[in-house]
Design an enzyme around this catalytic site. Sequence first.
Site, PDB file in Angstrom:
ATOM      1  N   ASN A   1      33.600  26.269  40.472  1.00  0.00           N
ATOM      2  CA  ASN A   1      33.302  25.261  41.505  1.00  0.00           C
ATOM      3  C   ASN A   1      33.550  23.890  40.905  1.00  0.00           C
ATOM      4  O   ASN A   1      33.507  23.721  39.684  1.00  0.00           O
ATOM      5  CB  ASN A   1      31.816  25.359  41.919  1.00  0.00           C
ATOM      6  CG  ASN A   1      30.860  25.210  40.737  1.00  0.00           C
ATOM      7  OD1 ASN A   1      30.639  26.155  39.981  1.00  0.00           O
ATOM      8  ND2 ASN A   1      30.318  24.029  40.564  1.00  0.00           N
TER       9      ASN A   1
ATOM     10  N   THR B   1      21.423  35.581  27.071  1.00  0.00           N
ATOM     11  CA  THR B   1      20.125  34.981  27.373  1.00  0.00           C
ATOM     12  C   THR B   1      20.349  33.485  27.511  1.00  0.00           C
ATOM     13  O   THR B   1      20.876  32.849  26.607  1.00  0.00           O
ATOM     14  CB  THR B   1      19.107  35.278  26.252  1.00  0.00           C
ATOM     15  OG1 THR B   1      18.927  36.691  26.156  1.00  0.00           O
ATOM     16  CG2 THR B   1      17.765  34.625  26.539  1.00  0.00           C
TER      17      THR B   1
ATOM     18  N   GLU C   1      23.444  20.266  38.698  1.00  0.00           N
ATOM     19  CA  GLU C   1      23.234  18.826  38.519  1.00  0.00           C
ATOM     20  C   GLU C   1      23.142  18.102  39.864  1.00  0.00           C
ATOM     21  O   GLU C   1      23.680  18.557  40.877  1.00  0.00           O
ATOM     22  CB  GLU C   1      24.415  18.213  37.742  1.00  0.00           C
ATOM     23  CG  GLU C   1      24.583  18.732  36.346  1.00  0.00           C
ATOM     24  CD  GLU C   1      25.060  20.176  36.292  1.00  0.00           C
ATOM     25  OE1 GLU C   1      25.860  20.599  37.156  1.00  0.00           O
ATOM     26  OE2 GLU C   1      24.602  20.894  35.375  1.00  0.00           O
TER      27      GLU C   1
ATOM     28  N   SER D   1      30.175  34.735  33.563  1.00  0.00           N
ATOM     29  CA  SER D   1      30.518  34.939  34.980  1.00  0.00           C
ATOM     30  C   SER D   1      32.018  34.907  35.201  1.00  0.00           C
ATOM     31  O   SER D   1      32.687  33.929  34.848  1.00  0.00           O
ATOM     32  CB  SER D   1      29.910  33.836  35.856  1.00  0.00           C
ATOM     33  OG  SER D   1      28.557  33.682  35.595  1.00  0.00           O
TER      34      SER D   1
END
Length: 277
Positions: free
Chosen positions: A240, A98, A198, A44
């Site tokens: 983030n 994957t 989490e 990403s």
Amino acid sequence: MSETPTHPLDDPAADPFEVARTAAADIARATGVERHDIALTLGSGWAAAADLIGETVAEVPATEITGFSASAVVGHTGSIRSILLPSGKHALVIGARTHYYEGHGVRRVVHSVRTAAAAGATTMILTNGAGGIKETWKPGSPVLISDHINLTADSPLEGATFIDLTDLYSARLRELARGIDPSLDEGVYTQFRGPHYETPAEVQMAKAMGGHIVGMSTALEAIAARQAGMEILGMSLITNLAAGIQKEPLSHQEVLQAGRDAEAAISDLLSRIVAAL
Ligand code: 8IG
């Protein structure tokens, strides 16, 4: 009568290294490039690097290569590219990852890494988008992976295969990367199974264990790359701050947006690192 497995790696009797060799032969045929020197898995936020590192010789949908599946995640492109670098080396760019949380087993998770090794690659660059535990990290910052904690309780190694993981993430390659960008920080990547993010308590656990980055991909891949004898560079884009470290709840949309915002800068950084290899 047993059913015919629908995926070559789902057959427990299959040799995953043989499947990887078949995939490497598929890549050689589809791209016209017999051997690749370097492989990159672009996670990403990192996809734009593929356009910067060199000249694309061929791009193949991952589904045309033995053992690869279409990516389950929005933001993952699902193709395999062969790129000619200015140095004359050939890079294999894997845009199809994957994830362990897809539940297809660890053989399928590391198939791309084993295929890259079978295609000749001796350097494996693993990138991802991840959460940051260090409060000083700003979303959009790239960081080097210095080590990992594998919390999946799984391994790509089968049987009594004892492999040393000291200096798993090459100190030499981290130095080389810092030569390009001296401001690059580094941290310990903690792989959770996901796909949920989490809880704040789990983030505190990871922190207490010595983790700095939380993610869902790279540790298992790095183990397979080490088994294959590759030199590994790991980089995370901190999209983030981890749950509880940032005040706001995590949203996949915001993660994707942070990736898009940082994409140009980190792709430029990665292309300069590749040029220096
Ligand atoms: I992007 O905060 C991204 N991937 N485990 N935690 C985990 N994986 C992630 C996170 C995160 N952000």
